[in-house]
Design a protein around this motif. Structure first.
Motif, PDB file in Angstrom:
ATOM      1  N   ILE A   1      -3.016  -6.023   7.087  1.00 16.95           N
ATOM      2  CA  ILE A   1      -1.672  -5.746   7.592  1.00 16.95           C
ATOM      3  C   ILE A   1      -0.743  -5.543   6.396  1.00 16.95           C
ATOM      4  O   ILE A   1      -0.588  -6.428   5.556  1.00 16.95           O
ATOM      5  CB  ILE A   1      -1.139  -6.881   8.487  1.00 16.95           C
ATOM      6  N   ASP A   2      -0.121  -4.365   6.326  1.00 16.20           N
ATOM      7  CA  ASP A   2       0.732  -4.013   5.193  1.00 16.20           C
ATOM      8  C   ASP A   2       2.214  -4.299   5.433  1.00 16.20           C
ATOM      9  O   ASP A   2       2.953  -4.556   4.491  1.00 16.20           O
ATOM     10  CB  ASP A   2       0.578  -2.524   4.866  1.00 16.20           C
ATOM     11  N   GLU A   3       2.649  -4.189   6.690  1.00 13.86           N
ATOM     12  CA  GLU A   3       4.056  -4.422   6.988  1.00 13.86           C
ATOM     13  C   GLU A   3       4.212  -5.020   8.374  1.00 13.86           C
ATOM     14  O   GLU A   3       3.348  -4.849   9.243  1.00 13.86           O
ATOM     15  CB  GLU A   3       4.887  -3.149   6.841  1.00 13.86           C
ATOM     16  N   PHE A   4       5.307  -5.743   8.547  1.00 13.97           N
ATOM     17  CA  PHE A   4       5.601  -6.443   9.790  1.00 13.97           C
ATOM     18  C   PHE A   4       6.984  -6.025  10.280  1.00 13.97           C
ATOM     19  O   PHE A   4       7.939  -5.992   9.496  1.00 13.97           O
ATOM     20  CB  PHE A   4       5.594  -7.961   9.563  1.00 13.97           C
ATOM     21  N   HIS A   5       7.071  -5.730  11.570  1.00  8.88           N
ATOM     22  CA  HIS A   5       8.347  -5.433  12.237  1.00  8.88           C
ATOM     23  C   HIS A   5       8.491  -6.463  13.350  1.00  8.88           C
ATOM     24  O   HIS A   5       7.794  -6.376  14.373  1.00  8.88           O
ATOM     25  CB  HIS A   5       8.343  -4.021  12.833  1.00  8.88           C
TER      26      HIS A   5
ATOM     27  N   LEU B   1       5.883 -12.466   2.125  1.00 10.33           N
ATOM     28  CA  LEU B   1       6.411 -11.169   2.536  1.00 10.33           C
ATOM     29  C   LEU B   1       7.742 -10.909   1.853  1.00 10.33           C
ATOM     30  O   LEU B   1       8.441 -11.837   1.456  1.00 10.33           O
ATOM     31  CB  LEU B   1       6.602 -11.135   4.056  1.00 10.33           C
ATOM     32  N   LYS B   2       8.108  -9.624   1.766  1.00 11.86           N
ATOM     33  CA  LYS B   2       9.387  -9.226   1.194  1.00 11.86           C
ATOM     34  C   LYS B   2      10.202  -8.532   2.283  1.00 11.86           C
ATOM     35  O   LYS B   2       9.748  -7.532   2.861  1.00 11.86           O
ATOM     36  CB  LYS B   2       9.162  -8.271   0.025  1.00 11.86           C
ATOM     37  N   LEU B   3      11.390  -9.056   2.561  1.00 12.86           N
ATOM     38  CA  LEU B   3      12.280  -8.433   3.535  1.00 12.86           C
ATOM     39  C   LEU B   3      12.836  -7.149   2.939  1.00 12.86           C
ATOM     40  O   LEU B   3      13.425  -7.152   1.862  1.00 12.86           O
ATOM     41  CB  LEU B   3      13.424  -9.378   3.897  1.00 12.86           C
TER      42      LEU B   3
ATOM     43  N   TYR C   1       9.378  -6.453   7.110  1.00  9.92           N
ATOM     44  CA  TYR C   1       8.808  -7.085   5.924  1.00  9.92           C
ATOM     45  C   TYR C   1       7.620  -6.287   5.410  1.00  9.92           C
ATOM     46  O   TYR C   1       6.861  -5.727   6.193  1.00  9.92           O
ATOM     47  CB  TYR C   1       8.272  -8.499   6.264  1.00  9.92           C
ATOM     48  N   LEU C   2       7.450  -6.293   4.084  1.00 12.59           N
ATOM     49  CA  LEU C   2       6.264  -5.728   3.443  1.00 12.59           C
ATOM     50  C   LEU C   2       5.454  -6.868   2.860  1.00 12.59           C
ATOM     51  O   LEU C   2       6.011  -7.852   2.350  1.00 12.59           O
ATOM     52  CB  LEU C   2       6.645  -4.754   2.346  1.00 12.59           C
ATOM     53  N   LYS C   3       4.130  -6.693   2.870  1.00 11.40           N
ATOM     54  CA  LYS C   3       3.254  -7.653   2.216  1.00 11.40           C
ATOM     55  C   LYS C   3       3.447  -7.517   0.715  1.00 11.40           C
ATOM     56  O   LYS C   3       3.523  -6.399   0.197  1.00 11.40           O
ATOM     57  CB  LYS C   3       1.804  -7.367   2.612  1.00 11.40           C
ATOM     58  N   GLN C   4       3.533  -8.628   0.016  1.00 12.54           N
ATOM     59  CA  GLN C   4       3.711  -8.569  -1.443  1.00 12.54           C
ATOM     60  C   GLN C   4       2.374  -8.609  -2.146  1.00 12.54           C
ATOM     61  O   GLN C   4       1.414  -9.089  -1.672  1.00 12.54           O
ATOM     62  CB  GLN C   4       4.567  -9.731  -1.935  1.00 12.54           C
TER      63      GLN C   4
END
Length: 183
Positions: A133-137, A163-165, A180-183
């Motif tokens: 999973i690369d990004e979360f919404h 994660l990075k907002l 968010y993006l996975k760091q």
């Protein structure tokens, strides 16, 4: 390599039961816009059965509000993969896969195309642990429910995921979209 996103509505206390929310027009438009960059949906059985045939019927009959109809049309037009050992058949441009969700998603991620959207709370810990999973919404709704399905059960991750907002939208309804993006 394709980007894999996870998008979900949640309550303030972390529950994901879709029957507890009444998303505003802005929230439906937000999710419809996210789908513009997606050409494959990756479902677990429970989420697939929650979404279909309901949204396919809305798209076919134009029985929702204008924003619900747009969302339904976009959702049903996208190809889908559903992970299930118990379903015998699927519909609505859907392919059934019986086992190895992380392995299947990795294969799909390596193929050319737009983003893949994962829509499964039950598969989430396995897919996070596999680094897929690369990004979360996450759209957080202004309600506390105290029961139901949590986004993540206690102990479901082997290690923390930092994660990075990168974006936040506050809707008139009081819901907040967090990207968010996975760091």
């Amino acid at each position: 390599m394709r980007t894999v996103t996870f998008a979900m509505n949640i309550s303030l206390d972390g529950y994901c039961d879709h029957t507890i929310f009444n998303p505003s027009e802005e929230v439906h438009d937000y999710f419809s816009t996210l789908l513009n960059d997606v050409d494959l949906l990756f479902f677990g059985r429970v989420m697939y059965q929650l979404m279909f045939p309901y949204w396919a019927d809305v798209a076919k009959n134009q029985s929702g509000t204008a924003d619900e109809n747009r969302f339904a049309e976009r959702l049903t037009a996208i190809d889908k993969v559903v992970m299930s050992r118990s379903l015998n058949q699927v519909e609505y441009t859907t392919r059934l896969v019986r086992s190895n969700p992380a392995e299947e998603l990795l294969k799909l991620k390596q193929q050319p195309g737009k983003k893949i959207s994962v829509d499964s709370v039950s598969l989430l810990p396995e897919l996070i642990s596999a680094g897929l999973i690369d990004e979360f919404h996450l759209v957080v709704h202004p309600v506390m429910v105290g029961n139901g399905r949590l986004l993540l059960d206690g102990g479901s991750l082997q290690q923390n995921l930092t994660l990075k907002l990168v974006d936040m939208i506050v809707f008139k309804s009081g819901s907040i979209a967090l990207h968010y993006l996975k760091q």
